[in-house]
Design a protein around this motif. Structure first.
Motif, PDB file in Angstrom:
ATOM      1  N   GLY A  21      36.668  80.207  67.367  1.00  0.00           N
ATOM      2  CA  GLY A  21      37.967  79.710  67.129  1.00  0.00           C
ATOM      3  C   GLY A  21      39.073  80.720  67.537  1.00  0.00           C
ATOM      4  O   GLY A  21      40.249  80.221  67.811  1.00  0.00           O
ATOM      5  N   ALA A  22      39.003  81.989  67.542  1.00  0.00           N
ATOM      6  CA  ALA A  22      39.925  83.019  68.124  1.00  0.00           C
ATOM      7  C   ALA A  22      39.870  82.699  69.386  1.00  0.00           C
ATOM      8  O   ALA A  22      41.121  83.004  70.047  1.00  0.00           O
ATOM      9  CB  ALA A  22      39.520  84.446  67.751  1.00  0.00           C
ATOM     10  N   THR A  23      38.899  82.325  70.196  1.00  0.00           N
ATOM     11  CA  THR A  23      38.908  82.134  71.605  1.00  0.00           C
ATOM     12  C   THR A  23      39.911  81.032  72.029  1.00  0.00           C
ATOM     13  O   THR A  23      40.682  81.038  72.923  1.00  0.00           O
ATOM     14  CB  THR A  23      37.681  82.172  72.274  1.00  0.00           C
ATOM     15  OG1 THR A  23      37.023  83.365  72.011  1.00  0.00           O
ATOM     16  CG2 THR A  23      37.735  81.844  73.737  1.00  0.00           C
ATOM     17  N   ALA A  24      39.660  79.990  71.214  1.00  0.00           N
ATOM     18  CA  ALA A  24      40.544  78.692  71.466  1.00  0.00           C
ATOM     19  C   ALA A  24      42.251  78.969  71.030  1.00  0.00           C
ATOM     20  O   ALA A  24      42.761  78.448  71.882  1.00  0.00           O
ATOM     21  CB  ALA A  24      39.942  77.637  70.469  1.00  0.00           C
ATOM     22  N   ILE A  25      42.269  79.819  70.196  1.00  0.00           N
ATOM     23  CA  ILE A  25      43.776  80.014  70.014  1.00  0.00           C
ATOM     24  C   ILE A  25      44.312  80.813  70.978  1.00  0.00           C
ATOM     25  O   ILE A  25      45.278  80.472  71.580  1.00  0.00           O
ATOM     26  CB  ILE A  25      44.039  80.905  68.439  1.00  0.00           C
ATOM     27  CG1 ILE A  25      43.696  79.816  67.457  1.00  0.00           C
ATOM     28  CG2 ILE A  25      45.210  81.219  68.543  1.00  0.00           C
ATOM     29  CD1 ILE A  25      43.398  80.331  66.025  1.00  0.00           C
ATOM     30  N   PHE A  26      43.546  81.862  71.489  1.00  0.00           N
ATOM     31  CA  PHE A  26      44.108  82.689  72.674  1.00  0.00           C
ATOM     32  C   PHE A  26      44.288  81.876  73.737  1.00  0.00           C
ATOM     33  O   PHE A  26      45.384  81.850  74.378  1.00  0.00           O
ATOM     34  CB  PHE A  26      42.960  83.906  72.630  1.00  0.00           C
ATOM     35  CG  PHE A  26      43.336  84.623  74.127  1.00  0.00           C
ATOM     36  CD1 PHE A  26      44.457  85.598  73.804  1.00  0.00           C
ATOM     37  CD2 PHE A  26      42.769  84.429  75.227  1.00  0.00           C
ATOM     38  CE1 PHE A  26      44.749  86.418  74.994  1.00  0.00           C
ATOM     39  CE2 PHE A  26      43.156  84.985  76.273  1.00  0.00           C
ATOM     40  CZ  PHE A  26      44.289  86.162  76.222  1.00  0.00           C
ATOM     41  N   LEU A  27      43.309  81.210  74.207  1.00  0.00           N
ATOM     42  CA  LEU A  27      43.294  80.272  75.368  1.00  0.00           C
ATOM     43  C   LEU A  27      44.676  79.225  75.302  1.00  0.00           C
ATOM     44  O   LEU A  27      45.367  79.060  76.426  1.00  0.00           O
ATOM     45  CB  LEU A  27      42.159  79.646  75.632  1.00  0.00           C
ATOM     46  CG  LEU A  27      41.038  80.450  76.149  1.00  0.00           C
ATOM     47  CD1 LEU A  27      39.621  79.650  76.412  1.00  0.00           C
ATOM     48  CD2 LEU A  27      41.238  81.303  77.297  1.00  0.00           C
ATOM     49  N   PHE A  28      44.654  78.561  74.262  1.00  0.00           N
ATOM     50  CA  PHE A  28      45.673  77.587  73.980  1.00  0.00           C
ATOM     51  C   PHE A  28      47.183  78.191  73.907  1.00  0.00           C
ATOM     52  O   PHE A  28      48.149  78.067  74.902  1.00  0.00           O
ATOM     53  CB  PHE A  28      45.647  76.892  72.729  1.00  0.00           C
ATOM     54  CG  PHE A  28      46.457  75.694  72.370  1.00  0.00           C
ATOM     55  CD1 PHE A  28      46.243  74.430  73.393  1.00  0.00           C
ATOM     56  CD2 PHE A  28      47.695  76.074  71.775  1.00  0.00           C
ATOM     57  CE1 PHE A  28      47.306  73.636  73.074  1.00  0.00           C
ATOM     58  CE2 PHE A  28      48.636  74.876  71.490  1.00  0.00           C
ATOM     59  CZ  PHE A  28      48.321  73.659  72.307  1.00  0.00           C
ATOM     60  N   VAL A  29      47.256  79.359  73.337  1.00  0.00           N
ATOM     61  CA  VAL A  29      48.566  80.194  73.494  1.00  0.00           C
ATOM     62  C   VAL A  29      49.040  80.755  74.797  1.00  0.00           C
ATOM     63  O   VAL A  29      49.954  80.523  75.198  1.00  0.00           O
ATOM     64  CB  VAL A  29      48.793  81.059  72.470  1.00  0.00           C
ATOM     65  CG1 VAL A  29      49.954  81.873  72.715  1.00  0.00           C
ATOM     66  CG2 VAL A  29      48.540  80.573  71.077  1.00  0.00           C
ATOM     67  N   ALA A  30      47.828  81.387  75.531  1.00  0.00           N
ATOM     68  CA  ALA A  30      47.911  81.683  76.683  1.00  0.00           C
ATOM     69  C   ALA A  30      48.678  80.754  78.010  1.00  0.00           C
ATOM     70  O   ALA A  30      49.313  80.831  78.741  1.00  0.00           O
ATOM     71  CB  ALA A  30      46.937  82.383  77.191  1.00  0.00           C
ATOM     72  N   GLY A  31      47.819  79.412  77.616  1.00  0.00           N
ATOM     73  CA  GLY A  31      48.228  78.335  78.576  1.00  0.00           C
ATOM     74  C   GLY A  31      49.729  77.761  78.128  1.00  0.00           C
ATOM     75  O   GLY A  31      50.344  77.445  79.025  1.00  0.00           O
ATOM     76  N   LEU A  32      49.945  77.911  76.959  1.00  0.00           N
ATOM     77  CA  LEU A  32      51.550  77.478  76.670  1.00  0.00           C
ATOM     78  C   LEU A  32      52.524  78.429  77.479  1.00  0.00           C
ATOM     79  O   LEU A  32      53.556  78.032  77.734  1.00  0.00           O
ATOM     80  CB  LEU A  32      51.796  77.469  75.073  1.00  0.00           C
ATOM     81  CG  LEU A  32      51.176  76.419  74.494  1.00  0.00           C
ATOM     82  CD1 LEU A  32      51.455  76.578  72.671  1.00  0.00           C
ATOM     83  CD2 LEU A  32      51.718  75.253  74.855  1.00  0.00           C
ATOM     84  N   ILE A  33      52.125  79.802  77.271  1.00  0.00           N
ATOM     85  CA  ILE A  33      53.074  80.870  77.903  1.00  0.00           C
ATOM     86  C   ILE A  33      53.071  80.581  79.399  1.00  0.00           C
ATOM     87  O   ILE A  33      54.156  80.755  80.102  1.00  0.00           O
ATOM     88  CB  ILE A  33      52.574  82.193  77.562  1.00  0.00           C
ATOM     89  CG1 ILE A  33      52.576  82.396  76.189  1.00  0.00           C
ATOM     90  CG2 ILE A  33      53.292  83.273  78.385  1.00  0.00           C
ATOM     91  CD1 ILE A  33      52.001  83.861  75.470  1.00  0.00           C
ATOM     92  N   ALA A  34      52.102  80.142  80.003  1.00  0.00           N
ATOM     93  CA  ALA A  34      51.734  79.969  81.539  1.00  0.00           C
ATOM     94  C   ALA A  34      52.799  78.771  81.639  1.00  0.00           C
ATOM     95  O   ALA A  34      53.375  78.640  82.808  1.00  0.00           O
ATOM     96  CB  ALA A  34      50.237  79.844  81.866  1.00  0.00           C
TER      97      ALA A  34
END
Length: 198
Positions: A21-34
């Motif tokens: 779950g933490a990885t999914a949140i991190f990747l999703f937010v990182a994708g939004l920033i990118a």
């Protein structure tokens, strides 16, 4: 990482689910920033993305993880049953003393004997300061608090020796505050209760 009992397996699964779950949140937010930095320019509703994606998605994932954690925590609570063995664990600087309800005249120091394949409720207390009872391969950690008895359910899937430790800082020497758990098969457990085994 190598659970040897039901409670430890549940805790290991919980750990992996929380990591996912933490990885999914991190990747999703990182994708939004990118996407915000390198995505197409033009008119965008930044607040819509921030609120709709940057807040709602993490909150949904965190709520699901919280609900899962509460269900798992409820499953780990000790429940009465006909097959449950009860032992006492008393901590002090720097040793553990164990007593056995099925053999009231038996006490051991720094070695806890349990039957394999049966749930064991460990009544944990302390003679001096706060300590912590933890056998990582069998169950979670529970504190020994002065003037209080906390109960932890442990169970070993198979006979063997499992290492435990007092994982709470409680003064110089706490690093060596360790003990062992020996899980017996049915025959050697009966011998232990009768006083024929160490």
């Amino acid at each position: 990482m190598h659970p040897a009992g039901p409670a430890a397996k549940v805790i290991a699964t919980l750990w992996w689910v929380l990591l996912g779950g933490a990885t999914a949140i991190f990747l999703f937010v990182a994708g939004l920033i990118a996407w915000a930095w390198y995505g197409p320019s033009g008119e965008r509703d930044e607040w819509g993305y921030v609120i709709g994606l940057g807040l709602v998605f993490p909150l949904i994932v965190l709520a699901a993880l919280l609900a899962y954690g509460l269900v798992v925590g409820e499953r780990l609570l000790p429940r009465p049953g006909p097959d449950v063995v009860r032992v006492q664990a008393e901590a002090r600087q720097w040793a553990w003393r164990f007593g056995y309800d099925d053999a009231p005249d038996r006490e051991t120091e720094n070695v806890l004997h349990i039957p394999a394949g049966r749930p064991v409720d460990v009544a944990i207390t302390t003679a001096d300061v706060i300590h912590a009872f933890w056998v990582p391969r069998l169950a979670g950690k529970l504190d020994a608090v002065p003037g209080r008895v906390n109960v932890l359910r442990i169970e070993a899937d198979r006979p063997g020796r499992y290492e435990g430790l007092g994982s709470e800082f409680n003064g110089p020497g706490y690093r060596d505050h360790r003990f062992s758990v020996i899980a017996h098969d049915a025959a050697s457990w009966d011998r232990f209760l009768q006083g024929d085994a160490p």
